[in-house]
Design an enzyme around this catalytic site. Structure first.
Site, mmCIF file in Angstrom:
data_model
loop_
_atom_site.group_PDB
_atom_site.id
_atom_site.type_symbol
_atom_site.label_atom_id
_atom_site.label_comp_id
_atom_site.label_asym_id
_atom_site.label_seq_id
_atom_site.Cartn_x
_atom_site.Cartn_y
_atom_site.Cartn_z
ATOM 1 C CG ASP A 281 -2.076 1.012 1.069
ATOM 2 O OD1 ASP A 281 -2.313 1.518 -0.056
ATOM 3 O OD2 ASP A 281 -2.719 1.307 2.091
ATOM 4 N NE ARG B 192 -3.790 5.240 0.603
ATOM 5 C CZ ARG B 192 -3.600 4.951 -0.672
ATOM 6 N NH1 ARG B 192 -3.482 5.934 -1.556
ATOM 7 N NH2 ARG B 192 -3.532 3.707 -1.090
ATOM 8 C CG ASN B 193 -0.235 4.486 3.500
ATOM 9 O OD1 ASN B 193 -0.975 4.944 4.364
ATOM 10 N ND2 ASN B 193 -0.639 3.579 2.625
ATOM 11 C CG ASP C 149 -1.380 2.044 6.593
ATOM 12 O OD1 ASP C 149 -1.497 0.973 7.234
ATOM 13 O OD2 ASP C 149 -2.312 2.538 5.959
#
Length: 183
Positions: free
Chosen positions: A36, A40-41, A54
């Site tokens: 992922d 955003r991570n 994350d």
């Protein structure tokens, strides 16, 4: 998050990308797949220190990790082999890194901005790739397209990506800023 700071310079963007590549290179050596990787991570702290975060989807791998039917995945960051065959490898993380580079160069713009998720699922495995972002140097777009190679085994390693990004700081940076090097 990584994409929240539009006042950053191109050197800042390269440094952030290099830090993510460094973290992913470490994961690669530890036989982990993140699954992922996206802006955003990536956490950005003081002095622009970037940390990959994350790890909820992370898995230890031998060669591949197969997801079960019904498992959701972040479509716009997902490699074609994951879309088609539900198999994750470190090379699918490299694909996602190419998407992350797009996010960095566009200051957080959504990947495939004119497409729906369904269109991405249909067209990316058939060879569709995003065009070069505005004001993106050719060498960065070339790195993105290498990460988006349809043949996963031909995608670069994170170690190679890190080396190339670090090489930027050892070169005459004026050659990277030349108008002829931008799309």
């Amino acid at each position: 998050m990584l994409c929240e700071y539009e006042h950053r310079t191109f050197s800042d963007q390269i440094e952030m990308a290099a830090q993510v590549a460094s973290g992913m290179s470490f994961l690669e050596l530890q036989n982990y797949i993140h699954r992922d990787l996206a802006a955003r991570n990536v956490l950005v702290g003081e002095n622009n220190i970037c940390k990959v975060a994350d790890f909820g989807l992370a898995r230890v791998f031998m060669n591949v990790y197969e997801i079960k039917d019904g498992t959701k995945f972040p479509v716009r960051w997902t490699a074609p082999e994951v879309i088609r065959y539900n198999k994750f490898t470190i090379k699918s993380d490299v694909w996602s890194f190419g998407i992350l580079l797009y996010e960095i160069m566009t200051f957080g713009q959504m990947p495939y901005p004119t497409m729906t998720n369904y269109q991405v699922i249909q067209q990316v495995p058939e060879g569709h790739r995003m065009s070069c972002p505005l004001k993106c140097p050719k060498f960065m777009y070339h790195m993105m397209t290498e990460c988006w190679n349809g043949k996963e085994q031909e995608r670069p390693t994170f170690e190679t990506l890190l080396w190339r990004l670090e090489d930027y700081f050892e070169q005459d940076v004026s050659s990277y800023d030349d108008a002829n090097n931008f799309h």
